[in-house]
Scaffold this motif. Structure first.
Motif, mmCIF file in Angstrom:
data_model
loop_
_atom_site.group_PDB
_atom_site.id
_atom_site.type_symbol
_atom_site.label_atom_id
_atom_site.label_comp_id
_atom_site.label_asym_id
_atom_site.label_seq_id
_atom_site.Cartn_x
_atom_site.Cartn_y
_atom_site.Cartn_z
ATOM 1 N N PRO A 188 0.801 -1.230 0.000
ATOM 2 C CA PRO A 188 0.000 0.000 0.000
ATOM 3 C C PRO A 188 0.834 1.281 0.000
ATOM 4 O O PRO A 188 0.347 2.333 -0.417
ATOM 5 N N THR A 189 2.084 1.194 0.466
ATOM 6 C CA THR A 189 2.894 2.409 0.615
ATOM 7 C C THR A 189 3.096 3.159 -0.688
ATOM 8 O O THR A 189 2.956 4.395 -0.715
ATOM 9 N N PRO A 190 3.434 2.498 -1.812
ATOM 10 C CA PRO A 190 3.570 3.262 -3.060
ATOM 11 C C PRO A 190 2.293 3.996 -3.449
ATOM 12 O O PRO A 190 2.347 5.104 -3.989
ATOM 13 N N HIS A 191 1.149 3.398 -3.167
ATOM 14 C CA HIS A 191 -0.124 4.058 -3.488
ATOM 15 C C HIS A 191 -0.342 5.299 -2.615
ATOM 16 O O HIS A 191 -0.865 6.312 -3.089
ATOM 17 N N LEU A 192 0.064 5.209 -1.346
ATOM 18 C CA LEU A 192 -0.054 6.376 -0.463
ATOM 19 C C LEU A 192 0.828 7.516 -0.963
ATOM 20 O O LEU A 192 0.401 8.673 -1.007
ATOM 21 N N LEU A 193 2.067 7.185 -1.340
ATOM 22 C CA LEU A 193 2.988 8.216 -1.836
ATOM 23 C C LEU A 193 2.520 8.758 -3.187
ATOM 24 O O LEU A 193 2.658 9.952 -3.470
ATOM 25 N N LYS A 194 1.970 7.879 -4.015
ATOM 26 C CA LYS A 194 1.459 8.330 -5.315
ATOM 27 C C LYS A 194 0.328 9.330 -5.133
ATOM 28 O O LYS A 194 0.234 10.321 -5.864
ATOM 29 N N SER A 195 -0.509 9.094 -4.130
ATOM 30 C CA SER A 195 -1.588 10.035 -3.839
ATOM 31 C C SER A 195 -1.039 11.407 -3.463
ATOM 32 O O SER A 195 -1.549 12.439 -3.906
ATOM 33 N N LEU A 196 0.007 11.419 -2.638
ATOM 34 C CA LEU A 196 0.622 12.689 -2.250
ATOM 35 C C LEU A 196 1.196 13.417 -3.464
ATOM 36 O O LEU A 196 1.030 14.632 -3.610
ATOM 37 N N ALA A 197 1.872 12.668 -4.325
ATOM 38 C CA ALA A 197 2.471 13.281 -5.517
ATOM 39 C C ALA A 197 1.396 13.835 -6.439
ATOM 40 O O ALA A 197 1.508 14.958 -6.946
ATOM 41 N N LEU A 198 0.345 13.070 -6.664
ATOM 42 C CA LEU A 198 -0.740 13.518 -7.541
ATOM 43 C C LEU A 198 -1.452 14.742 -6.971
ATOM 44 O O LEU A 198 -1.853 15.636 -7.711
ATOM 45 N N ASP A 199 -1.584 14.782 -5.658
ATOM 46 C CA ASP A 199 -2.202 15.945 -5.016
ATOM 47 C C ASP A 199 -1.339 17.190 -5.233
ATOM 48 O O ASP A 199 -1.859 18.268 -5.532
ATOM 49 N N LEU A 200 -0.031 17.024 -5.095
ATOM 50 C CA LEU A 200 0.871 18.147 -5.342
ATOM 51 C C LEU A 200 0.801 18.619 -6.793
ATOM 52 O O LEU A 200 0.982 19.804 -7.081
ATOM 53 N N ASP B 53 -1.872 18.627 -8.421
ATOM 54 C CA ASP B 53 -3.248 19.102 -8.546
ATOM 55 C C ASP B 53 -4.125 18.145 -9.352
ATOM 56 O O ASP B 53 -5.060 18.571 -10.027
ATOM 57 N N HIS B 54 -3.831 16.850 -9.251
ATOM 58 C CA HIS B 54 -4.683 15.817 -9.849
ATOM 59 C C HIS B 54 -5.445 15.130 -8.712
ATOM 60 O O HIS B 54 -5.162 13.986 -8.357
ATOM 61 N N LYS B 55 -6.388 15.840 -8.150
ATOM 62 C CA LYS B 55 -7.024 15.367 -6.924
ATOM 63 C C LYS B 55 -7.879 14.116 -7.137
ATOM 64 O O LYS B 55 -7.958 13.250 -6.266
ATOM 65 N N GLY B 56 -8.534 14.023 -8.275
ATOM 66 C CA GLY B 56 -9.326 12.839 -8.554
ATOM 67 C C GLY B 56 -8.455 11.582 -8.612
ATOM 68 O O GLY B 56 -8.802 10.540 -8.041
ATOM 69 N N SER B 57 -7.319 11.695 -9.284
ATOM 70 C CA SER B 57 -6.389 10.564 -9.369
ATOM 71 C C SER B 57 -5.758 10.277 -8.006
ATOM 72 O O SER B 57 -5.518 9.116 -7.659
ATOM 73 N N ALA B 58 -5.488 11.333 -7.239
ATOM 74 C CA ALA B 58 -4.942 11.158 -5.886
ATOM 75 C C ALA B 58 -5.925 10.384 -5.023
ATOM 76 O O ALA B 58 -5.533 9.512 -4.232
ATOM 77 N N LEU B 59 -7.206 10.674 -5.177
ATOM 78 C CA LEU B 59 -8.245 9.977 -4.422
ATOM 79 C C LEU B 59 -8.295 8.499 -4.810
ATOM 80 O O LEU B 59 -8.409 7.622 -3.942
ATOM 81 N N ARG B 60 -8.165 8.205 -6.099
ATOM 82 C CA ARG B 60 -8.188 6.809 -6.543
ATOM 83 C C ARG B 60 -6.990 6.033 -5.992
ATOM 84 O O ARG B 60 -7.126 4.845 -5.640
ATOM 85 N N SER B 61 -5.846 6.685 -5.873
ATOM 86 C CA SER B 61 -4.673 6.015 -5.304
ATOM 87 C C SER B 61 -4.895 5.682 -3.832
ATOM 88 O O SER B 61 -4.489 4.619 -3.361
ATOM 89 N N LEU B 62 -5.549 6.575 -3.113
ATOM 90 C CA LEU B 62 -5.865 6.290 -1.708
ATOM 91 C C LEU B 62 -6.883 5.153 -1.601
ATOM 92 O O LEU B 62 -6.799 4.319 -0.691
ATOM 93 N N ASP B 63 -7.832 5.118 -2.526
ATOM 94 C CA ASP B 63 -8.789 4.009 -2.534
ATOM 95 C C ASP B 63 -8.064 2.674 -2.696
ATOM 96 O O ASP B 63 -8.404 1.685 -2.033
ATOM 97 N N LEU B 64 -7.061 2.649 -3.561
ATOM 98 C CA LEU B 64 -6.289 1.419 -3.780
ATOM 99 C C LEU B 64 -5.502 1.040 -2.530
ATOM 100 O O LEU B 64 -5.413 -0.135 -2.163
#
Length: 214
Positions: free
Chosen positions: A86-98, A100-111
């Motif tokens: 799960p850790t890469p998905h958590l970090l991917k969410s942070l990167a996507l949020d930075l 400004d891809h919030k929808g994709s960041a949310l999907r990474s957290l869901d994963l």
């Protein structure tokens, strides 16, 4: 009959020799491969974490986004090696949020929070992920996702015995959600809980100020 017996003994001996010489070697090779993969994954995640830290603290947007994109490259490498982590998905969410891809960041957290990955997260990691997911839900579409955000926040508060900033934030977000839903008493209670944890919380004070005027 004796020939068949000797042949059977020979075959049994060869099988034993195979088990002794080959199987442990194969097991050892798999262990070394798994260890090497885990080491490489950790190297990519460490590098990504460092880059994201620099990206968040960089005041220049273009440089911050460049760092976040470089972090994404490291994260994707980690994901290719350890897709069930799960850790890469958590970090991917942070990167996507930075980025400004919030929808994709949310999907990474869901994963990251989906079974069976979520079982690998500590309680603290899970609580932080749920609070961040709730925050992203409100940012992406508050009207449509507010109920889902409330469920994440209520679970985070319920399962955690922490007294840190993340729980203060959870109560503040709950106050915001309840206020949005017109549940003024629940909103007031949540914000007061936030102030118990952090008396100087400006978000909680502002929320209570709004409620007192409405």
């Amino acid at each position: 009959m004796e020939i068949f017996l000797q042949a059977a003994i020979l075959l049994l001996t060869l099988a034993i020799l195979f088990a002794i010489r080959y199987v442990p070697k194969q097991t050892g090779t798999k262990h070394r491969t798994d260890h090497r993969g885990a080491t490489q994954t950790q190297r990519h995640l460490t590098r990504a974490t460092y880059l994201l830290s620099r990206a968040k603290s960089n005041p220049h947007e273009d440089q911050s986004q460049t760092l976040a994109k470089t972090a994404m490259t490291e994260i994707e490498k980690a994901l290719s090696l350890s897709p069930k982590d799960p850790t890469p998905h958590l970090l991917k969410s942070l990167a996507l949020d930075l980025l400004d891809h919030k929808g994709s960041a949310l999907r990474s957290l869901d994963l990251a929070l989906a079974s069976p990955r979520v079982k690998s997260l500590s309680e603290r990691e899970r609580v932080e992920a749920m609070v961040r997911r709730a925050e992203l839900k409100l940012a992406v579409n508050k009207r449509r996702r507010v109920d889902s955000a409330v469920r994440d926040l209520e679970e985070a508060v319920r399962m955690s015995d922490q007294q840190g900033a993340i729980i203060t934030k959870a109560f503040c977000l709950l106050g915001e959600c309840y206020e949005f839903k017109g549940m003024k008493e629940e909103a007031r209670n949540a914000l007061q809980e936030a102030l118990k944890l952090e008396p100087g919380s400006s978000v909680a004070h502002q929320g209570l100020g709004r409620l007192s005027l409405s």
